[in-house]
Each structure stands twice: as structure tokens, then as C-alpha cells.
Design a protein around this motif. Structure first.
Motif, PDB file in Angstrom:
ATOM      1  N   PRO A   1       0.791  -1.240   0.000  1.00 59.24           N
ATOM      2  CA  PRO A   1       0.000   0.000   0.000  1.00 59.24           C
ATOM      3  C   PRO A   1       0.822   1.289   0.000  1.00 59.24           C
ATOM      4  O   PRO A   1       0.328   2.330  -0.419  1.00 59.24           O
ATOM      5  N   ASP A   2       2.068   1.228   0.439  1.00 62.93           N
ATOM      6  CA  ASP A   2       2.844   2.461   0.614  1.00 62.93           C
ATOM      7  C   ASP A   2       4.218   2.415  -0.032  1.00 62.93           C
ATOM      8  O   ASP A   2       5.149   3.046   0.449  1.00 62.93           O
ATOM      9  N   ARG A   3       4.365   1.712  -1.122  1.00 55.54           N
ATOM     10  CA  ARG A   3       5.665   1.637  -1.794  1.00 55.54           C
ATOM     11  C   ARG A   3       5.712   2.682  -2.893  1.00 55.54           C
ATOM     12  O   ARG A   3       4.948   2.638  -3.856  1.00 55.54           O
ATOM     13  N   ASP A   4       6.634   3.636  -2.770  1.00 55.53           N
ATOM     14  CA  ASP A   4       6.752   4.716  -3.753  1.00 55.53           C
ATOM     15  C   ASP A   4       7.144   4.216  -5.131  1.00 55.53           C
ATOM     16  O   ASP A   4       6.810   4.838  -6.131  1.00 55.53           O
ATOM     17  N   GLU A   5       7.875   3.098  -5.195  1.00 54.60           N
ATOM     18  CA  GLU A   5       8.339   2.601  -6.480  1.00 54.60           C
ATOM     19  C   GLU A   5       7.300   1.740  -7.194  1.00 54.60           C
ATOM     20  O   GLU A   5       7.546   1.263  -8.300  1.00 54.60           O
TER      21      GLU A   5
END
Length: 119
Positions: free
Chosen positions: A91-95
């Protein structure tokens, strides 16, 4: 891909393993910016293969890329499950960027969305 109807056994993990092989063999992350793009109707052969994909992404692919972009094309024939699996696991992976693509007109906005993110 909006006009083809195929059936069979998609195993996404085979493409992810091939991508990793190419990156590791030809494009070391210390020398290259890596951008991987995956477009699909969201179907995968089995839950076991989906789990393998998620594990490959977590352990090897996401750490190696600047951006992993997944565009899920709306299909009357596909389950559309894989995007939900990605969104729940990461849910929170920038890549990682995931986008729903409703029709042909959604392709360019999806690519713009992809290229506006990453590291």
C-alpha cells in the motif's frame, strides 16, 4: 490488446523472473535506472503463482527498480484480481504504481500517472 480474446493459463511469475534475469545479467542497478511496466487484465493462473509474484516483487524486483508500473486493463473476460493483490500487499511503496485502464483512451493518462512517480 483491447480486441484480443485469449484463454489459457497466464503465469505472471514467469515474466517477473525473466525481467529479473535481464536486469541482473545486463543492467546492474548500480549503473542503470530501471523502469518496469506490466499491463494485464488482472488474471493469473493460480493463487500460488500470485503469491510467488508478490514475493518476487517484495524480495527482488521492487528493491531493484526505480519504478514498477502496473496497468490493469478492464476486460469482460479477466477477473481483475491482480491489481487488488498488489494494492493490498504494497500500500505504501513509492516505487510501485497501479492504475485501472478502462479503455483505449485511458492508456496515455495511465502512462502519465506512471511517469509522475517512482524514485
Amino acid at each position: 490488446f483491447f480486441h484480443l480474446k485469449e484463454s489459457g493459463g497466464t503465469k505472471i511469475s514467469s515474466a517477473y523472473r525473466l525481467c529479473l534475469d535481464i536486469v541482473e545479467r545486463d543492467h546492474p542497478v548500480s549503473e542503470w535506472n530501471i523502469y518496469a511496466f506490466h499491463f494485464s487484465d488482472g488474471d493469473n493462473w493460480s493463487g500460488g503463482d500470485t503469491q510467488e509474484c508478490l514475493d518476487l516483487l517484495a524480495a527482488r524486483l521492487l528493491p531493484a527498480v526505480n519504478l514498477f508500473a502496473y496497468g490493469q486493463v478492464k476486460s469482460a473476460y479477466g477477473s481483475g484480481q491482480f491489481k487488488g493483490d498488489l494494492d493490498r500487499r504494497f500500500p505504501d511503496r513509492d516505487e510501485l504504481v497501479t492504475v485501472d485502464i478502462a479503455d483505449r483512451d485511458g492508456i496515455l493518462p495511465a502512462i502519465r500517472s506512471f511517469l509522475g512517480r517512482g524514485r
